[in-house]
Design an enzyme around this catalytic site. Structure first.
Site, PDB file in Angstrom:
ATOM      1  N   GLU A 191      -7.360  10.108  -4.552  1.00  0.00           N
ATOM      2  CA  GLU A 191      -6.325   9.378  -3.816  1.00  0.00           C
ATOM      3  C   GLU A 191      -4.998  10.129  -3.895  1.00  0.00           C
ATOM      4  O   GLU A 191      -4.224   9.949  -4.856  1.00  0.00           O
ATOM      5  CB  GLU A 191      -6.135   7.981  -4.423  1.00  0.00           C
ATOM      6  CG  GLU A 191      -7.356   7.099  -4.307  1.00  0.00           C
ATOM      7  CD  GLU A 191      -6.958   5.652  -4.155  1.00  0.00           C
ATOM      8  OE1 GLU A 191      -7.404   5.025  -3.186  1.00  0.00           O
ATOM      9  OE2 GLU A 191      -6.176   5.145  -4.978  1.00  0.00           O
ATOM     10  N   SER A 210      -4.636   5.348   2.942  1.00  0.00           N
ATOM     11  CA  SER A 210      -4.451   4.947   4.344  1.00  0.00           C
ATOM     12  C   SER A 210      -5.725   5.074   5.182  1.00  0.00           C
ATOM     13  O   SER A 210      -5.665   5.432   6.366  1.00  0.00           O
ATOM     14  CB  SER A 210      -3.279   5.701   4.978  1.00  0.00           C
ATOM     15  OG  SER A 210      -2.075   5.395   4.296  1.00  0.00           O
ATOM     16  N   HIS A 226      -5.499   3.782 -11.354  1.00  0.00           N
ATOM     17  CA  HIS A 226      -4.918   3.810 -10.007  1.00  0.00           C
ATOM     18  C   HIS A 226      -3.497   4.384 -10.105  1.00  0.00           C
ATOM     19  O   HIS A 226      -2.796   4.159 -11.091  1.00  0.00           O
ATOM     20  CB  HIS A 226      -4.883   2.391  -9.416  1.00  0.00           C
ATOM     21  CG  HIS A 226      -4.525   2.390  -7.962  1.00  0.00           C
ATOM     22  ND1 HIS A 226      -3.226   2.470  -7.533  1.00  0.00           N
ATOM     23  CD2 HIS A 226      -5.295   2.351  -6.851  1.00  0.00           C
ATOM     24  CE1 HIS A 226      -3.213   2.479  -6.210  1.00  0.00           C
ATOM     25  NE2 HIS A 226      -4.455   2.410  -5.771  1.00  0.00           N
ATOM     26  N   GLU A 265      -0.782   3.554  -8.882  1.00  0.00           N
ATOM     27  CA  GLU A 265       0.273   2.561  -9.103  1.00  0.00           C
ATOM     28  C   GLU A 265       0.340   2.167 -10.577  1.00  0.00           C
ATOM     29  O   GLU A 265       1.410   1.899 -11.118  1.00  0.00           O
ATOM     30  CB  GLU A 265       0.045   1.343  -8.198  1.00  0.00           C
ATOM     31  CG  GLU A 265       0.367   1.687  -6.749  1.00  0.00           C
ATOM     32  CD  GLU A 265      -0.410   0.898  -5.708  1.00  0.00           C
ATOM     33  OE1 GLU A 265      -0.976  -0.155  -6.047  1.00  0.00           O
ATOM     34  OE2 GLU A 265      -0.445   1.354  -4.549  1.00  0.00           O
ATOM     35  N   GLY A 272      -0.792   3.805   0.971  1.00  0.00           N
ATOM     36  CA  GLY A 272       0.115   2.785   1.501  1.00  0.00           C
ATOM     37  C   GLY A 272       1.204   3.341   2.409  1.00  0.00           C
ATOM     38  O   GLY A 272       2.163   2.645   2.736  1.00  0.00           O
ATOM     39  N   ASN A 301      -9.371  -2.402  -2.368  1.00  0.00           N
ATOM     40  CA  ASN A 301      -8.445  -2.683  -3.469  1.00  0.00           C
ATOM     41  C   ASN A 301      -7.363  -3.611  -2.930  1.00  0.00           C
ATOM     42  O   ASN A 301      -6.499  -3.172  -2.176  1.00  0.00           O
ATOM     43  CB  ASN A 301      -7.832  -1.371  -3.979  1.00  0.00           C
ATOM     44  CG  ASN A 301      -6.721  -1.624  -4.984  1.00  0.00           C
ATOM     45  OD1 ASN A 301      -6.639  -2.696  -5.590  1.00  0.00           O
ATOM     46  ND2 ASN A 301      -5.857  -0.626  -5.180  1.00  0.00           N
ATOM     47  N   TRP A 302      -7.447  -4.859  -3.322  1.00  0.00           N
ATOM     48  CA  TRP A 302      -6.485  -5.835  -2.792  1.00  0.00           C
ATOM     49  C   TRP A 302      -5.098  -5.700  -3.414  1.00  0.00           C
ATOM     50  O   TRP A 302      -4.149  -6.319  -2.948  1.00  0.00           O
ATOM     51  CB  TRP A 302      -6.993  -7.260  -3.038  1.00  0.00           C
ATOM     52  CG  TRP A 302      -8.050  -7.688  -2.072  1.00  0.00           C
ATOM     53  CD1 TRP A 302      -8.535  -6.978  -1.016  1.00  0.00           C
ATOM     54  CD2 TRP A 302      -8.734  -8.944  -2.069  1.00  0.00           C
ATOM     55  NE1 TRP A 302      -9.487  -7.721  -0.354  1.00  0.00           N
ATOM     56  CE2 TRP A 302      -9.627  -8.928  -0.986  1.00  0.00           C
ATOM     57  CE3 TRP A 302      -8.686 -10.078  -2.894  1.00  0.00           C
ATOM     58  CZ2 TRP A 302     -10.462 -10.007  -0.692  1.00  0.00           C
ATOM     59  CZ3 TRP A 302      -9.515 -11.148  -2.613  1.00  0.00           C
ATOM     60  CH2 TRP A 302     -10.392 -11.111  -1.509  1.00  0.00           C
ATOM     61  N   LYS A 303      -4.989  -4.965  -4.502  1.00  0.00           N
ATOM     62  CA  LYS A 303      -3.713  -4.882  -5.229  1.00  0.00           C
ATOM     63  C   LYS A 303      -3.223  -6.303  -5.545  1.00  0.00           C
ATOM     64  O   LYS A 303      -4.036  -7.188  -5.771  1.00  0.00           O
ATOM     65  CB  LYS A 303      -2.668  -4.090  -4.435  1.00  0.00           C
ATOM     66  CG  LYS A 303      -3.224  -2.798  -3.855  1.00  0.00           C
ATOM     67  CD  LYS A 303      -2.166  -1.881  -3.342  1.00  0.00           C
ATOM     68  CE  LYS A 303      -2.830  -0.729  -2.621  1.00  0.00           C
ATOM     69  NZ  LYS A 303      -2.002   0.437  -2.522  1.00  0.00           N
ATOM     70  N   GLY A 327      -6.946   0.223   0.446  1.00  0.00           N
ATOM     71  CA  GLY A 327      -6.001  -0.840   0.103  1.00  0.00           C
ATOM     72  C   GLY A 327      -5.748  -1.748   1.292  1.00  0.00           C
ATOM     73  O   GLY A 327      -6.516  -2.667   1.576  1.00  0.00           O
ATOM     74  N   GLY A 328      -4.678  -1.446   2.032  1.00  0.00           N
ATOM     75  CA  GLY A 328      -4.217  -2.317   3.122  1.00  0.00           C
ATOM     76  C   GLY A 328      -5.310  -2.816   4.056  1.00  0.00           C
ATOM     77  O   GLY A 328      -5.391  -4.014   4.348  1.00  0.00           O
TER      78      GLY A 328
HETATM   79  C1  PEP Z   1      -5.314   2.105  -2.647  1.00  0.00           C
HETATM   80  O1  PEP Z   1      -4.773   1.071  -2.943  1.00  0.00           O
HETATM   81  O2  PEP Z   1      -6.046   2.674  -3.457  1.00  0.00           O
HETATM   82  C2  PEP Z   1      -5.090   2.669  -1.305  1.00  0.00           C
HETATM   83  C3  PEP Z   1      -5.694   3.781  -0.969  1.00  0.00           C
HETATM   84  O3  PEP Z   1      -4.228   1.986  -0.477  1.00  0.00           O
HETATM   85  P1  PEP Z   1      -4.062   2.173   1.119  1.00  0.00           P
HETATM   86  O4  PEP Z   1      -5.445   2.209   1.710  1.00  0.00           O
HETATM   87  O5  PEP Z   1      -3.277   1.001   1.568  1.00  0.00           O
HETATM   88  O6  PEP Z   1      -3.357   3.480   1.332  1.00  0.00           O
END
Ligand code: PEP
Length: 249
Positions: free
Chosen positions: A161, A207, A89, A91, A167, A4-6, A228-229
């Site tokens: 999640e 994470s 999500h 966010e 994040g 997930n690039w956000k 994500g990251g």
């Molecule tokens: C996400 O964006 O769904 C996520 C899990 O981010 P991260 O891996 O950065 O915690």
């Protein structure tokens, strides 16, 4: 393995990523690998996705068309040939008021147009600390799957999640993640049956990185990751896919 690039990467950066990754990930016959990117680069990525990578969106409006300034319709997404869309999500739930009802409407619509919804659920830190995690997951999963038929539910991917792990660099331990994914599987069994519960794909997200992916993916109730990251760096995404593939063999 879903990235997930956000709200990251310009068009040039997105293209650099896809050229670096597309032919270096495991075969789609072994692992489903998906990058969920900002809408503006979806078509560019689909054109260059190669045989094994798939592309997804990060959100979709539940209406077919109309006066919803700034939104992306289901048909707009399918016209780019993306195959996945993230729904609900945390966010989006937090910043854009995406309610459980909206999540259900979007999930139904995604299935209707042939997209695979990756439906996100998860508790806040306060909810976990007050032993409310399972109640929260039950409400979110039951709403998300409302009016989804037996023949469609297999197509949904659920991502557990925990919000406190997104994040933040704080990964849930593999036991905590497995327990929550197992609980979700049990909810699906209660709503449908054991066959559906075994077949539906449940991801862990929060994470995940190249160091912890192997341990998380070795757990029986965790079928994959939503990342994500760590999905922003080509080498890391390739490693995540390879490690997940190995762990699931
Ligand atoms: C996400 O964006 O769904 C996520 C899990 O981010 P991260 O891996 O950065 O915690």
């Amino acid at each position: 393995m879903a990235g997930n690039w956000k709200m990251n990467k310009t068009r040039d950066e997105a293209l650099q990523f896809i050229y670096a990754v597309a032919d270096k990930i495991p075969s789609i016959t072994e692992l489903d690998s998906v990058i969920c990117a900002p809408s503006i680069v979806l078509r560019d990525l689909v054109k260059r996705q190669g045989d094994n990578l798939r592309i997804g969106a990060q959100n979709m409006n539940e209406n077919d068309s109309g006066a919803y300034t700034g939104e992306i319709s289901p048909a707009m997404l399918t016209s780019t040939n993306v195959e996945y869309v993230i729904i609900g999500h945390s966010e989006r739930r937090q910043y854009y008021n995406e309610t459980d009802i909206k999540v259900n409407e979007k999930t139904i619509k995604a299935l209707e147009v042939g997209l695979t919804p990756i439906v996100c659920v998860g508790e806040t830190l306060a909810q976990r600390e007050s032993n409310d995690t399972f109640n929260v997951l039950k409400t979110q999963v039951e709403y998300a799957l409302k009016n989804i038929s037996y023949s469609d539910v297999f197509k949904i991917v659920i991502a557990y999640e925990p919000i406190w792990a997104i994040g933040t660099g704080k990964t849930a331990t593999s036991d905590i993640a497995d327990e929550a994914c197992g609980y979700i599987r049990g909810l699906v069994e209660n709503l449908y049956d054991k066959d559906v519960a075994l077949k539906i794909r449940i991801l862990y997200g929060g994470s995940v990185n190249v160091k912890n992916v192997k341990e998380l993916m070795s757990k029986p109730n965790i079928d994959g990751g939503l990342v994500g990251g760590a999905s922003l760096k080509p080498d890391d995404f390739i490693t995540l896919c390879n490690e997940a593939n190995e762990a699931k063999k």
